[in-house]
Design a protein around this motif. Structure first.
Motif, PDB file in Angstrom:
ATOM      1  N   GLY A   1      85.454-104.801 -30.994  1.00  0.00           N
ATOM      2  CA  GLY A   1      84.730-103.709 -29.970  1.00  0.00           C
ATOM      3  C   GLY A   1      84.327-102.132 -30.498  1.00  0.00           C
ATOM      4  N   LYS A   2      84.256-101.366 -29.504  1.00  0.00           N
ATOM      5  CA  LYS A   2      84.022 -99.988 -29.908  1.00  0.00           C
ATOM      6  C   LYS A   2      85.055 -99.294 -30.786  1.00  0.00           C
ATOM      7  N   GLU A   3      86.296-100.088 -30.325  1.00  0.00           N
ATOM      8  CA  GLU A   3      87.558 -99.331 -30.909  1.00  0.00           C
ATOM      9  C   GLU A   3      87.488 -99.655 -32.501  1.00  0.00           C
ATOM     10  N   ALA A   4      86.861-100.550 -32.814  1.00  0.00           N
ATOM     11  CA  ALA A   4      86.850-100.649 -34.341  1.00  0.00           C
ATOM     12  C   ALA A   4      85.935 -99.571 -34.943  1.00  0.00           C
ATOM     13  N   ASN A   5      85.214 -98.619 -34.359  1.00  0.00           N
ATOM     14  CA  ASN A   5      84.217 -97.458 -34.894  1.00  0.00           C
ATOM     15  C   ASN A   5      85.127 -96.494 -34.759  1.00  0.00           C
ATOM     16  N   ALA A   6      86.370 -96.391 -34.221  1.00  0.00           N
ATOM     17  CA  ALA A   6      87.108 -95.003 -33.959  1.00  0.00           C
ATOM     18  C   ALA A   6      87.342 -94.332 -35.212  1.00  0.00           C
ATOM     19  N   ALA A   7      87.825 -95.067 -36.435  1.00  0.00           N
ATOM     20  CA  ALA A   7      88.078 -94.752 -37.623  1.00  0.00           C
ATOM     21  C   ALA A   7      86.722 -94.516 -38.594  1.00  0.00           C
ATOM     22  N   LYS A   8      85.746 -94.721 -38.096  1.00  0.00           N
ATOM     23  CA  LYS A   8      84.321 -95.103 -38.925  1.00  0.00           C
ATOM     24  C   LYS A   8      84.328 -93.912 -40.084  1.00  0.00           C
ATOM     25  N   LEU A   9      84.630 -92.639 -39.676  1.00  0.00           N
ATOM     26  CA  LEU A   9      84.443 -91.528 -40.793  1.00  0.00           C
ATOM     27  C   LEU A   9      85.728 -90.825 -40.628  1.00  0.00           C
ATOM     28  N   SER A  10      86.988 -91.362 -40.455  1.00  0.00           N
ATOM     29  CA  SER A  10      88.159 -90.803 -40.585  1.00  0.00           C
ATOM     30  C   SER A  10      88.914 -90.952 -41.693  1.00  0.00           C
ATOM     31  N   PHE A  11      90.001 -90.228 -42.284  1.00  0.00           N
ATOM     32  CA  PHE A  11      90.954 -90.716 -43.225  1.00  0.00           C
ATOM     33  C   PHE A  11      92.306 -90.107 -43.020  1.00  0.00           C
ATOM     34  N   SER A  12      93.138 -91.058 -42.663  1.00  0.00           N
ATOM     35  CA  SER A  12      94.213 -90.466 -42.335  1.00  0.00           C
ATOM     36  C   SER A  12      95.437 -89.940 -43.386  1.00  0.00           C
ATOM     37  N   THR A  13      95.987 -88.870 -42.901  1.00  0.00           N
ATOM     38  CA  THR A  13      97.104 -88.268 -44.181  1.00  0.00           C
ATOM     39  C   THR A  13      98.174 -89.311 -44.298  1.00  0.00           C
ATOM     40  N   LYS A  14      98.238 -90.300 -43.617  1.00  0.00           N
ATOM     41  CA  LYS A  14      99.216 -91.126 -43.950  1.00  0.00           C
ATOM     42  C   LYS A  14      98.717 -92.137 -45.385  1.00  0.00           C
ATOM     43  N   ILE A  15      97.550 -92.125 -45.474  1.00  0.00           N
ATOM     44  CA  ILE A  15      96.947 -92.766 -46.718  1.00  0.00           C
ATOM     45  C   ILE A  15      97.585 -92.052 -47.736  1.00  0.00           C
ATOM     46  N   THR A  16      97.393 -90.686 -48.108  1.00  0.00           N
ATOM     47  CA  THR A  16      97.814 -89.993 -48.969  1.00  0.00           C
ATOM     48  C   THR A  16      99.099 -90.126 -49.369  1.00  0.00           C
ATOM     49  N   ASP A  17      99.983 -90.073 -48.362  1.00  0.00           N
ATOM     50  CA  ASP A  17     101.270 -90.321 -48.488  1.00  0.00           C
ATOM     51  C   ASP A  17     101.963 -91.566 -48.906  1.00  0.00           C
ATOM     52  N   TYR A  18     101.061 -92.688 -48.370  1.00  0.00           N
ATOM     53  CA  TYR A  18     101.243 -94.133 -48.963  1.00  0.00           C
ATOM     54  C   TYR A  18     101.173 -94.218 -50.478  1.00  0.00           C
ATOM     55  N   ILE A  19      99.736 -93.766 -50.835  1.00  0.00           N
ATOM     56  CA  ILE A  19      99.598 -93.977 -52.142  1.00  0.00           C
ATOM     57  C   ILE A  19     100.107 -93.177 -53.206  1.00  0.00           C
ATOM     58  N   SER A  20     100.393 -91.991 -52.801  1.00  0.00           N
ATOM     59  CA  SER A  20     101.234 -90.933 -53.640  1.00  0.00           C
ATOM     60  C   SER A  20     102.490 -91.387 -53.984  1.00  0.00           C
ATOM     61  N   ASN A  21     103.334 -92.281 -52.975  1.00  0.00           N
ATOM     62  CA  ASN A  21     104.408 -92.848 -53.300  1.00  0.00           C
ATOM     63  C   ASN A  21     104.710 -94.063 -53.888  1.00  0.00           C
ATOM     64  N   GLY A  22     103.197 -94.477 -54.259  1.00  0.00           N
ATOM     65  CA  GLY A  22     103.234 -95.730 -55.102  1.00  0.00           C
ATOM     66  C   GLY A  22     103.530 -96.958 -54.200  1.00  0.00           C
ATOM     67  N   LYS A  23     103.161 -97.115 -53.072  1.00  0.00           N
ATOM     68  CA  LYS A  23     103.374 -97.960 -51.982  1.00  0.00           C
ATOM     69  C   LYS A  23     102.268 -98.973 -52.063  1.00  0.00           C
TER      70      LYS A  23
END
Length: 433
Positions: free
Chosen positions: A333-355
């Motif tokens: 539904g519409k909830e799938a669009n909530a992150a349409k143009l977002s980028f969580s800071t969690k992503i940089t945490d995950y990848i910078s820690n090599g996860k």
């Protein structure tokens, strides 16, 4: 600028107080490269600031705004300073109000908040004096999904007449995520402020490539990508030996449909364990969001464990100990669009820690687009693909190390601290020329 060797004086107009022990770090982290004597923050929460990143603050607390509606002669807003004090009666009341609003998820809550701020007495001589005394060279304007913030930002930019640089970290303009008439009305109201702010700014920062494409086509900007920066000076990729059973971890909010996605992950892990006749994988979910009874039964069942809220330090510890970290967005539904143009800071945490990241969401939303462009995560767009990817990991545990290294290399390419700081400083300085 008073001296060509000095950075411009920047006034930031944001929602949250800047605290090192707080949860809202994005803006504070961006300005760590700045001179703290040349930053001022106007913000709209009851919390007190506590960081060396900034020295000058003006607080407009929402609790006082509510009181001023009932007492129109009351004027709100005050100059505050850095303090280690975390909680008081006003702060506790505000936190309780927001927790209740998030839990009820009522479409009326944002609407009622806008009405309160519309009639609240925030436009005061004290605010005007603070802004004029600081005399900024440039205004930094994060664009929020709140019309009242747009109103405050437009007032201050008109008051100073100084150039503005915007920061857009979500889809705070389109109607794509609206599900009700109230949400459409609220978004219409929001667009009334966001449009002029975005079109009149000297420059625009966004956080991911897909958002840049959308923003530039919508507002005629040539936006710059600005994300949380990472210092890799003494940081190398650490190869990972998978646990047995494999440990999948999710840390974060479970609102806007993420709870349903995590329930699918739990179901998939339990199904795979059943097929093998032993526990091959476990899921641990850490979140302050209270799940519904139906969701709780699925995410706290078998090899899936709902562990509740943990501290910021504990979050980092459980992520490091994990084999796979989960990035989850809604699939329906519409909830799938909530992150349409977002980028969580969690992503940089995950990848910078090599996860190794298991990223779940529709292929058209910005975070999934980012992972696909950079081949930096295992990706699932549906219930069937969630099962397929988890089974792929179970059958080949070494893929955890392979994608952990891909993630780390992606972080170095896209989020290295010196590169980000140089881009930010150059853009801000050029905006006042």
């Amino acid at each position: 600028m008073n001296n060509e060797n000095k950075l411009p004086k920047v006034l930031v107009i944001g929602i949250n107080a800047w605290r090192e022990d707080g949860t809202a770090h994005t803006l504070m982290d961006i300005f760590r490269c700045w001179d703290s004597e040349r930053i001022a923050l106007v913000y709209t929460r009851a919390d007190m600031p506590n960081t060396e990143v900034c020295k000058y603050y003006f607080q407009i607390s929402e609790s006082q705004i509510i009181h001023s509606v009932l007492k129109p002669w009351m004027r709100v807003g005050r100059i505050v300073g850095n303090t280690p004090v975390v909680k008081n009666v006003e702060v506790e009341a505000e936190h309780a109000r927001y927790t209740k609003a998030h839990k009820s998820n009522s479409p009326w809550m944002p609407f009622l908040r806008e009405i309160v701020w519309k009639f609240g007495q925030w436009r005061t001589p004290a605010l005007k004096q603070f802004v004029l005394d600081f005399n900024p060279d440039i205004i930094f304007v994060p664009i929020y999904p709140n019309a009242y913030m747009g109103r405050i930002q437009r007032y201050i930019t008109k008051l100073t007449g100084k150039p503005t640089v915007c920061y857009l970290a979500d889809d705070n303009y389109s109607y794509d995520s609206c599900k009700s008439i109230l949400q459409y009305v609220h978004r219409f109201w929001l667009r009334h402020h966001v449009g002029p702010i975005a079109r009149n700014c000297k420059d625009m920062f966004v956080i991911v490539e897909k958002e840049k494409e959308d923003t530039d086509s919508r507002f005629g900007t040539d936006s710059k990508i600005l994300t949380k920066s990472i210092d890799f000076t003494e940081k190398d990729y650490q190869h990972h030996t998978p646990n047995h059973p494999l440990k999948f971890v999710y840390t974060g909010s479970m609102v806007i449909g993420r709870d349903k996605t995590l329930a699918l992950v739990a179901d998939a892990i339990n199904e795979i364990n059943k097929q093998y006749g032993e526990v091959k994988a476990e899921l641990y979910i850490y979140s302050q969001t209270e799940p519904s009874d139906n969701i709780r039964q699925r995410i706290n069942n078998g090899a899936a464990h709902f562990c509740g809220r943990i501290s910021r330090d504990e979050v980092l510890h459980v992520q490091i100990k994990s084999d796979v970290v989960i990035f989850a967005e809604a699939l329906e539904g519409k909830e799938a669009n909530a992150a349409k143009l977002s980028f969580s800071t969690k992503i940089t945490d995950y990848i910078s820690n090599g996860k190794c990241v298991l990223a779940i969401g529709k292929d058209y939303i910005a975070p999934i687009d980012y992972f696909q462009r950079n081949d930096s995560a295992l990706i699932a767009h549906s219930k069937d693909e969630i099962l397929r990817q988890i089974k792929r990991i179970v059958e080949n545990p070494n893929i955890v190390d392979e994608y952990g290294e891909k993630a780390f290399n992606c972080a170095v390419r896209n989020h290295e601290k010196n590169m980000m700081n140089k881009r930010f400083i150059n853009t801000m300085c050029n905006a006042i020329k």
